[in-house]
Enzyme design. Structure first.
Site, PDB file in Angstrom:
ATOM      1  N   GLY A  10       5.616  -8.843   1.311  1.00  0.00           N
ATOM      2  CA  GLY A  10       5.545  -7.711   2.234  1.00  0.00           C
ATOM      3  C   GLY A  10       4.147  -7.415   2.722  1.00  0.00           C
ATOM      4  O   GLY A  10       3.741  -6.249   2.762  1.00  0.00           O
ATOM      5  N   ARG A  12       2.727  -7.286   5.597  1.00  0.00           N
ATOM      6  CA  ARG A  12       2.528  -6.519   6.826  1.00  0.00           C
ATOM      7  C   ARG A  12       2.978  -5.073   6.702  1.00  0.00           C
ATOM      8  O   ARG A  12       2.794  -4.268   7.618  1.00  0.00           O
ATOM      9  CB  ARG A  12       3.242  -7.191   7.995  1.00  0.00           C
ATOM     10  CG  ARG A  12       2.613  -8.521   8.413  1.00  0.00           C
ATOM     11  CD  ARG A  12       3.318  -9.146   9.612  1.00  0.00           C
ATOM     12  NE  ARG A  12       4.708  -9.458   9.327  1.00  0.00           N
ATOM     13  CZ  ARG A  12       5.744  -8.865   9.914  1.00  0.00           C
ATOM     14  NH1 ARG A  12       5.552  -7.924  10.818  1.00  0.00           N
ATOM     15  NH2 ARG A  12       6.989  -9.216   9.606  1.00  0.00           N
ATOM     16  N   LYS A  38       8.388 -13.146   8.665  1.00  0.00           N
ATOM     17  CA  LYS A  38       7.908 -13.815   9.882  1.00  0.00           C
ATOM     18  C   LYS A  38       6.688 -14.685   9.536  1.00  0.00           C
ATOM     19  O   LYS A  38       6.195 -14.648   8.418  1.00  0.00           O
ATOM     20  CB  LYS A  38       7.507 -12.787  10.944  1.00  0.00           C
ATOM     21  CG  LYS A  38       8.669 -11.965  11.491  1.00  0.00           C
ATOM     22  CD  LYS A  38       8.182 -10.873  12.426  1.00  0.00           C
ATOM     23  CE  LYS A  38       7.541 -11.429  13.688  1.00  0.00           C
ATOM     24  NZ  LYS A  38       7.149 -10.361  14.626  1.00  0.00           N
ATOM     25  N   ALA A 125       7.068  -0.217 -11.468  1.00  0.00           N
ATOM     26  CA  ALA A 125       6.520   1.139 -11.513  1.00  0.00           C
ATOM     27  C   ALA A 125       7.048   1.957 -10.345  1.00  0.00           C
ATOM     28  O   ALA A 125       6.849   1.580  -9.183  1.00  0.00           O
ATOM     29  CB  ALA A 125       4.997   1.104 -11.472  1.00  0.00           C
ATOM     30  N   HIS A 155       8.198  12.965   1.191  1.00  0.00           N
ATOM     31  CA  HIS A 155       7.722  11.659   1.640  1.00  0.00           C
ATOM     32  C   HIS A 155       7.824  11.529   3.152  1.00  0.00           C
ATOM     33  O   HIS A 155       8.494  12.319   3.811  1.00  0.00           O
ATOM     34  CB  HIS A 155       8.530  10.536   0.976  1.00  0.00           C
ATOM     35  CG  HIS A 155       8.143  10.269  -0.450  1.00  0.00           C
ATOM     36  ND1 HIS A 155       8.596  11.045  -1.486  1.00  0.00           N
ATOM     37  CD2 HIS A 155       7.346   9.325  -1.007  1.00  0.00           C
ATOM     38  CE1 HIS A 155       8.100  10.586  -2.636  1.00  0.00           C
ATOM     39  NE2 HIS A 155       7.332   9.545  -2.362  1.00  0.00           N
ATOM     40  N   HIS A 156       7.179  10.499   3.662  1.00  0.00           N
ATOM     41  CA  HIS A 156       7.248  10.177   5.085  1.00  0.00           C
ATOM     42  C   HIS A 156       8.699   9.898   5.489  1.00  0.00           C
ATOM     43  O   HIS A 156       9.545   9.554   4.655  1.00  0.00           O
ATOM     44  CB  HIS A 156       6.370   8.958   5.376  1.00  0.00           C
ATOM     45  CG  HIS A 156       6.711   7.761   4.528  1.00  0.00           C
ATOM     46  ND1 HIS A 156       7.658   6.826   4.897  1.00  0.00           N
ATOM     47  CD2 HIS A 156       6.254   7.374   3.317  1.00  0.00           C
ATOM     48  CE1 HIS A 156       7.760   5.905   3.951  1.00  0.00           C
ATOM     49  NE2 HIS A 156       6.918   6.212   2.983  1.00  0.00           N
ATOM     50  N   LYS A 159      10.907   6.544   4.630  1.00  0.00           N
ATOM     51  CA  LYS A 159      11.329   6.167   3.271  1.00  0.00           C
ATOM     52  C   LYS A 159      12.849   6.056   3.232  1.00  0.00           C
ATOM     53  O   LYS A 159      13.558   6.928   3.752  1.00  0.00           O
ATOM     54  CB  LYS A 159      10.831   7.203   2.257  1.00  0.00           C
ATOM     55  CG  LYS A 159      11.117   6.811   0.812  1.00  0.00           C
ATOM     56  CD  LYS A 159      10.391   7.732  -0.155  1.00  0.00           C
ATOM     57  CE  LYS A 159      10.716   7.402  -1.606  1.00  0.00           C
ATOM     58  NZ  LYS A 159      10.346   6.009  -1.953  1.00  0.00           N
TER      59      LYS A 159
END
Length: 266
Positions: A10, A12, A38, A125, A155-156, A159
């Protein structure tokens, strides 16, 4: 100082790219490969927006693990891919460090058994921020004296899981110290379904999702005439990197799967 060769899954993503920047600055960690959906066959340094690190990118996880020399796989993706990557890493004798939440109990038990069979360390974690880990531990301690508690996690809005893995882990730690009981009035009624949040062992968990947030949690305890709030805020994803570094170094000393960064702290 022994170099620790790392694969990052992951790269990017917001967390993955932050992990690359952390590795770029670190003297002990070395990037040897990345797993991405990608840019197969390209190099990290040739992808816009990523650090100028010389490491190949693979879309096939198994091919990456077969062709790249690595000690640790750092996975900061999603529960679906995190589980797949963790299992494949252990099968290829690479130690996984996973910041993805949302694993089922059955998946965790399967991964524990595989790590024990391979005698390989693994770290999963719910939160890599050291302050968040301390917040969870302080909450467990407080629950001995304040059994009435609610958790508010924020959270944003991108999520995917709710409640967060941190909130669930916090509730599980509190559960170890708190006698099960239903909080609030015995005749309490929600006039709008869900108004009181999720029910975990009688305590309530509330999830907020808004743009502008990163990762925040309050654990609010109530007692006669007083309240106690234990709060942690991550304002930038850089806050998680000290925990990622700790896990990547400590996992080399383990031969079992560890769930929760608190087990790696003194």
């Amino acid at each position: 100082m022994n170099q620790i060769k790392c694969i990052v899954a992951g790269p990017r993503g917001k967390m993955g790219s932050e992990a690359l920047r952390m590795i770029e600055k670190d003297e002990q960690l070395t990037l040897t490969g990345c797993i991405d959906r990608k840019y197969d066959g390209m190099n990290v340094k040739d992808v816009d927006g990523l650090p100028k690190l010389d490491a190949p990118i693979f879309t096939d996880t198994e091919v990456c693990l077969q062709e790249v020399e690595a000690d640790v796989l750092i996975d900061l993706t999603t529960p679906e891919f995190g589980y797949k990557h963790t299992k494949l890493a252990l099968e290829h004798n690479v130690r996984p460090v996973v910041g993805t939440t949302g694993f089922s109990d059955e998946q965790l038990e399967e991964l524990r058994s595989l790590a024990a069979e391979k005698q390989l360390g693994a770290v999963i974690a719910p939160n890599f921020a050291i302050g968040a880990v301390l917040m969870m531990q302080f909450s467990k301690w407080a629950a001995k004296h304040f059994p009435d508690v609610e958790i508010i996690e924020k959270h944003h809005d991108q999520k995917l899981d709710a409640p967060s893995g941190t909130a669930v882990k916090t509730a599980q730690l509190i559960q170890e110290e708190r006698n099960t009981h239903k909080q609030g009035h015995e005749n309490e009624k929600e006039t709008i379904a869900g108004a009181r949040g999720a029910d975990f062992d009688g305590m309530r968990i509330h999830s907020l999702r808004l743009p502008g947030l990163v990762a925040h949690q309050e654990v609010v305890f109530g007692n006669l005439g007083e309240t106690l709030t234990i709060k942690h805020d991550s304002h930038h994803r850089e806050s998680f990197m000290s925990g990622v570094k700790l896990a990547a170094t400590e996992v080399m000393k383990l031969d079992v799967l560890v769930y929760g960064l608190e087990h790696l702290l003194d």
